[in-house]
Design a protein around this motif. Structure first.
Motif, PDB file in Angstrom:
ATOM      1  N   GLY A 332       0.813  -1.215   0.000  1.00 43.77           N
ATOM      2  CA  GLY A 332       0.000   0.000   0.000  1.00 43.77           C
ATOM      3  C   GLY A 332       0.844   1.261   0.000  1.00 43.77           C
ATOM      4  N   PHE A 333       2.134   1.105   0.271  1.00 43.94           N
ATOM      5  CA  PHE A 333       3.035   2.273   0.280  1.00 43.94           C
ATOM      6  C   PHE A 333       4.041   2.206  -0.874  1.00 43.94           C
ATOM      7  N   GLU A 334       3.695   1.438  -1.910  1.00 42.40           N
ATOM      8  CA  GLU A 334       4.642   1.224  -3.017  1.00 42.40           C
ATOM      9  C   GLU A 334       5.068   2.532  -3.684  1.00 42.40           C
ATOM     10  N   THR A 335       4.112   3.471  -3.807  1.00 45.53           N
ATOM     11  CA  THR A 335       4.438   4.688  -4.564  1.00 45.53           C
ATOM     12  C   THR A 335       5.299   5.662  -3.761  1.00 45.53           C
ATOM     13  N   LEU A 336       5.682   5.278  -2.530  1.00 50.39           N
ATOM     14  CA  LEU A 336       6.610   6.118  -1.763  1.00 50.39           C
ATOM     15  C   LEU A 336       8.057   5.755  -2.064  1.00 50.39           C
ATOM     16  N   ASP A 337       8.251   4.681  -2.825  1.00 53.37           N
ATOM     17  CA  ASP A 337       9.610   4.215  -3.136  1.00 53.37           C
ATOM     18  C   ASP A 337       9.985   4.722  -4.530  1.00 53.37           C
ATOM     19  N   MET A 338      10.906   5.666  -4.572  1.00 57.11           N
ATOM     20  CA  MET A 338      11.288   6.281  -5.851  1.00 57.11           C
ATOM     21  C   MET A 338      11.944   5.258  -6.781  1.00 57.11           C
ATOM     22  N   ASN A 339      12.455   4.153  -6.211  1.00 61.95           N
ATOM     23  CA  ASN A 339      13.025   3.093  -7.052  1.00 61.95           C
ATOM     24  C   ASN A 339      11.911   2.352  -7.795  1.00 61.95           C
ATOM     25  N   ALA A 345      16.502  11.512 -13.357  1.00 65.21           N
ATOM     26  CA  ALA A 345      16.743  12.892 -13.799  1.00 65.21           C
ATOM     27  C   ALA A 345      16.449  13.026 -15.296  1.00 65.21           C
ATOM     28  N   HIS A 346      15.775  14.111 -15.661  1.00 67.71           N
ATOM     29  CA  HIS A 346      15.229  14.263 -17.003  1.00 67.71           C
ATOM     30  C   HIS A 346      15.253  15.747 -17.343  1.00 67.71           C
ATOM     31  N   ARG A 347      15.352  16.049 -18.622  1.00 69.68           N
ATOM     32  CA  ARG A 347      15.376  17.458 -19.052  1.00 69.68           C
ATOM     33  C   ARG A 347      14.356  17.690 -20.157  1.00 69.68           C
ATOM     34  N   TRP A 348      13.571  18.740 -19.980  1.00 75.65           N
ATOM     35  CA  TRP A 348      12.623  19.182 -21.003  1.00 75.65           C
ATOM     36  C   TRP A 348      13.125  20.527 -21.538  1.00 75.65           C
ATOM     37  N   ARG A 349      13.035  20.728 -22.861  1.00 77.89           N
ATOM     38  CA  ARG A 349      13.401  22.010 -23.467  1.00 77.89           C
ATOM     39  C   ARG A 349      12.205  22.534 -24.241  1.00 77.89           C
ATOM     40  N   ASP A 364      20.748   7.144 -15.501  1.00 76.25           N
ATOM     41  CA  ASP A 364      20.177   5.802 -15.340  1.00 76.25           C
ATOM     42  C   ASP A 364      19.835   5.517 -13.881  1.00 76.25           C
ATOM     43  N   LEU A 365      20.296   6.401 -12.976  1.00 79.82           N
ATOM     44  CA  LEU A 365      20.074   6.171 -11.550  1.00 79.82           C
ATOM     45  C   LEU A 365      18.686   6.642 -11.145  1.00 79.82           C
ATOM     46  N   CYS A 366      18.067   5.902 -10.212  1.00 86.59           N
ATOM     47  CA  CYS A 366      16.815   6.375  -9.620  1.00 86.59           C
ATOM     48  C   CYS A 366      17.162   7.293  -8.456  1.00 86.59           C
ATOM     49  N   THR A 367      16.839   8.570  -8.609  1.00 90.25           N
ATOM     50  CA  THR A 367      17.063   9.546  -7.537  1.00 90.25           C
ATOM     51  C   THR A 367      15.863  10.496  -7.521  1.00 90.25           C
ATOM     52  N   GLU A 368      15.823  11.341  -6.511  1.00 90.96           N
ATOM     53  CA  GLU A 368      14.744  12.338  -6.390  1.00 90.96           C
ATOM     54  C   GLU A 368      15.168  13.351  -5.332  1.00 90.96           C
ATOM     55  N   PHE A 369      14.248  14.211  -4.924  1.00 88.71           N
ATOM     56  CA  PHE A 369      14.482  15.217  -3.883  1.00 88.71           C
ATOM     57  C   PHE A 369      15.780  15.988  -4.149  1.00 88.71           C
ATOM     58  N   ASP A 405      26.809  19.217 -16.710  1.00 90.82           N
ATOM     59  CA  ASP A 405      27.627  19.571 -17.879  1.00 90.82           C
ATOM     60  C   ASP A 405      28.358  18.350 -18.413  1.00 90.82           C
ATOM     61  N   THR A 406      28.941  17.566 -17.512  1.00 88.05           N
ATOM     62  CA  THR A 406      29.710  16.397 -17.947  1.00 88.05           C
ATOM     63  C   THR A 406      28.905  15.101 -17.874  1.00 88.05           C
ATOM     64  N   GLY A 407      27.812  15.128 -17.123  1.00 90.68           N
ATOM     65  CA  GLY A 407      27.013  13.917 -16.927  1.00 90.68           C
ATOM     66  C   GLY A 407      27.548  13.027 -15.813  1.00 90.68           C
ATOM     67  N   SER A 408      28.647  13.417 -15.186  1.00 93.59           N
ATOM     68  CA  SER A 408      29.216  12.546 -14.151  1.00 93.59           C
ATOM     69  C   SER A 408      28.371  12.593 -12.881  1.00 93.59           C
ATOM     70  N   GLU A 409      28.329  11.458 -12.205  1.00 95.20           N
ATOM     71  CA  GLU A 409      27.545  11.347 -10.976  1.00 95.20           C
ATOM     72  C   GLU A 409      28.422  10.771  -9.881  1.00 95.20           C
ATOM     73  N   GLU A 410      28.604  11.554  -8.834  1.00 95.08           N
ATOM     74  CA  GLU A 410      29.418  11.142  -7.700  1.00 95.08           C
ATOM     75  C   GLU A 410      28.474  10.649  -6.610  1.00 95.08           C
ATOM     76  N   VAL A 411      28.625   9.411  -6.202  1.00 94.81           N
ATOM     77  CA  VAL A 411      27.703   8.819  -5.225  1.00 94.81           C
ATOM     78  C   VAL A 411      28.335   8.864  -3.836  1.00 94.81           C
ATOM     79  N   VAL A 412      27.590   9.439  -2.880  1.00 94.65           N
ATOM     80  CA  VAL A 412      28.020   9.454  -1.481  1.00 94.65           C
ATOM     81  C   VAL A 412      27.189   8.408  -0.748  1.00 94.65           C
ATOM     82  N   SER A 413      27.864   7.414  -0.184  1.00 93.16           N
ATOM     83  CA  SER A 413      27.160   6.350   0.535  1.00 93.16           C
ATOM     84  C   SER A 413      27.383   6.527   2.031  1.00 93.16           C
ATOM     85  N   PHE A 414      26.509   5.938   2.805  1.00 91.20           N
ATOM     86  CA  PHE A 414      26.609   6.031   4.260  1.00 91.20           C
ATOM     87  C   PHE A 414      26.599   4.628   4.847  1.00 91.20           C
ATOM     88  N   GLU A 415      26.962   4.550   6.124  1.00 91.66           N
ATOM     89  CA  GLU A 415      26.999   3.234   6.763  1.00 91.66           C
ATOM     90  C   GLU A 415      25.613   2.628   6.804  1.00 91.66           C
TER      91      GLU A 415
END
Ligand SMILES: [Fe+2]
Length: 489
Positions: A332-339, A345-349, A364-369, A405-415
């Motif tokens: 019932g809470f499926e739509t709270l999971d952005m995955n 990330a998407h761009r409209w012009r 290609d990554l699932c992200t939000e906020f 600009d470059t498309g690079s994505e730096e991922v910060v992970s936590f414990e």
């Protein structure tokens, strides 16, 4: 650390509560604290960090009438302010009319988002679907030096001192506050001091747009006519244009006719975007069409020659279709999971000359906020800082610095067991470069049962903490946050 307990509220929630959004990382708090002489457990608070980080959350105190959804909690704000290498912290419930009435009644009086409005015990209510509690628990922004807590279903804007969280009452704009309320995600243009906002309802024209000056004067308020009731969640702006949306996920009209609010996604429909000159009229609106989707949050928008560029998060599966791996307690809470929603990330012009819209996926990554350096809001931005959502749960367990600009994505992970909040980018005092500043967030550490304010270097976020500051107690995971520089307070 010096901690002063300011208030403790009675909680009517069951001991050992097992609701997934009232336990674990979402365990609500009942106490309000002030804290100073904070314990810095690693690093040092930067001398060139001046301003306040504010974060809202859903913090329920009573059992629901029938069914609790994590968007039904009462607002609690957390504020940590910085200056001269020192920090002060405060947390407070937002004293909404609904919160005060339920405190008095010692029970829930309003139906939540997954309950039928007729379940409400109260005789009046708020929100686009009416008869809800305006819980002010969605967003927080700072406008004209005052913190404003807001509700995504439209309601009041509750005013608080951004540093102390002292209750300053409701926004009135000299008696011109709209009867339809204001939705969460009003936008601040730091360059003009203006606030741009929208609201929506089940009654024609279904949406309005407005502008408020730095001094709190409503300088524009117009109809944005839609074909029917819609569920817009966020807006964007450029120097000259405000961008509202009419997306093909909305209340099913047949169910709505019977008084039920269930969402329907029209796969054959279009995503429609309204480009409104900031101070324009209804007849000035220019509409653009794009592929069908739902977008919870926009990153930013800016002007680029004949085009208006809009970045946000395209949901590739907005109805959570085919989800089967959720643990039973999270059904019932499926739509709270952005995955699950596959938000990417998407761009409209939008081409202002041809009237056409081009769009492309940016990741290609699932992200939000997403968060950006607020000085770039409405102006060209290069970097966004996006949350990685925990699997199954509405909570964040990672962060991505996305270089557009470059498309690079730096991922910060936590414990393992450490969850973060919507993370702001706080420009360093006197900075010029877009990523010259700090990333500031609150953590909820389930392993050590503590919360901290974590500060990272925005230019090198994977280098480890600049500072970790202990909070008085472990705080619940949260909704939205904001950064206000000392100059804007
Ligand atoms: Fe939101």
């Amino acid at each position: 650390m010096h901690v002063e307990l300011k208030s403790t509220f009675e909680s009517g929630l069951p001991p050992g509560d097992s609701h997934p959004y009232r336990s674990g990382v979402w365990r609500p708090q009942a106490s309000e604290f002030d804290a100073w002489d904070m314990d810095v457990v690693e690093g040092a608070i930067p001398e060139d960090l001046s301003g306040v980080y504010l974060r809202n959350t859903e913090n329920p105190l009573f059992e629901p009438i029938k069914r609790y959804h994590p968007f039904d909690g009462d607002a609690m704000l957390h504020a940590i302010s910085f200056g001269n290498g020192e920090a002060r912290y405060a947390n407070r419930f937002v004293r909404t009319d609904g919160f005060l009435a339920e405190q008095e009644a010692k029970q829930s009086l309003w139906a939540g988002i997954t309950e039928h409005p007729s379940n409400a015990i109260a005789e009046h209510g708020w929100g686009a679907r009416t008869m809800m509690k305006d819980n002010a628990s969605t967003d927080v922004v700072v406008h004209g030096g005052v913190a404003l807590a807001s509700f995504y279903q439209c309601g009041e804007l509750y005013r608080l001192d951004p540093r102390t969280l002292e209750d300053l009452g409701q926004t009135s704009w000299g008696g011109k506050f709209p009867a339809e309320g204001v939705s969460a995600h009003p936008k601040i243009d730091e360059h003009t001091g203006e606030m741009l906002f929208f609201n929506y309802s089940a009654e024609a024209p279904y949406m309005h747009y407005g502008v408020v000056s730095r001094d709190g004067e409503l300088t524009n308020y117009i109809d944005v006519p839609l074909p029917g009731p819609r569920l817009p969640h966020d807006m964007a702006f450029t120097e000259n244009w405000s961008i509202l949306n009419d997306l093909p996920l909305y209340w099913d009209p047949k169910a709505l006719a019977d008084g039920y609010y269930s969402n329907r996604f029209d796969r054959d429909g279009a995503s429609r975007f309204a480009l409104i000159p900031r101070h324009g009229r209804t007849e000035d609106i220019r509409w653009f069409e794009a592929d069908p989707t739902f977008v919870l949050h926009w990153t930013n928008a800016y002007e680029d020659g004949d085009e208006v560029v809009l970045d946000g998060f395209f949901q590739h599966n907005p109805t959570a279709r085919g989800t089967s791996r959720m643990p039973p307690e999270l059904k019932g809470f499926e739509t709270l999971d952005m995955n699950v929603l596959q938000a990417r990330a998407h761009r409209w012009r939008f081409n202002l000359v041809t009237g056409e819209c081009r769009e492309e996926s940016l990741s290609d990554l699932c992200t939000e906020f997403p968060m950006i350096n607020g000085r770039h809001a409405g102006r060209r931005h290069r970097y966004s800082y996006n949350a990685i959502c925990a699997e199954h749960l509405f909570a964040f367990d990672g962060l991505v610095k996305h270089d557009l600009d470059t498309g690079s994505e730096e991922v910060v992970s936590f414990e393992e067991g450490v969850f973060i909040s919507e993370t702001v980018m706080a420009p360093r005092d006197g900075s010029i470069a877009e990523d010259d500043g700090y990333l500031v967030t609150f953590t909820s550490d389930m392993v050590n049962d503590v919360s901290e304010c974590l500060i990272l270097d925005a230019a090198r976020p994977t280098d480890g903490p600049v500072a970790r500051i202990r909070l008085p107690e472990r705080i619940a995971s949260g909704t939205h946050s904001t950064w206000a520089s000392a100059a804007d307070l």
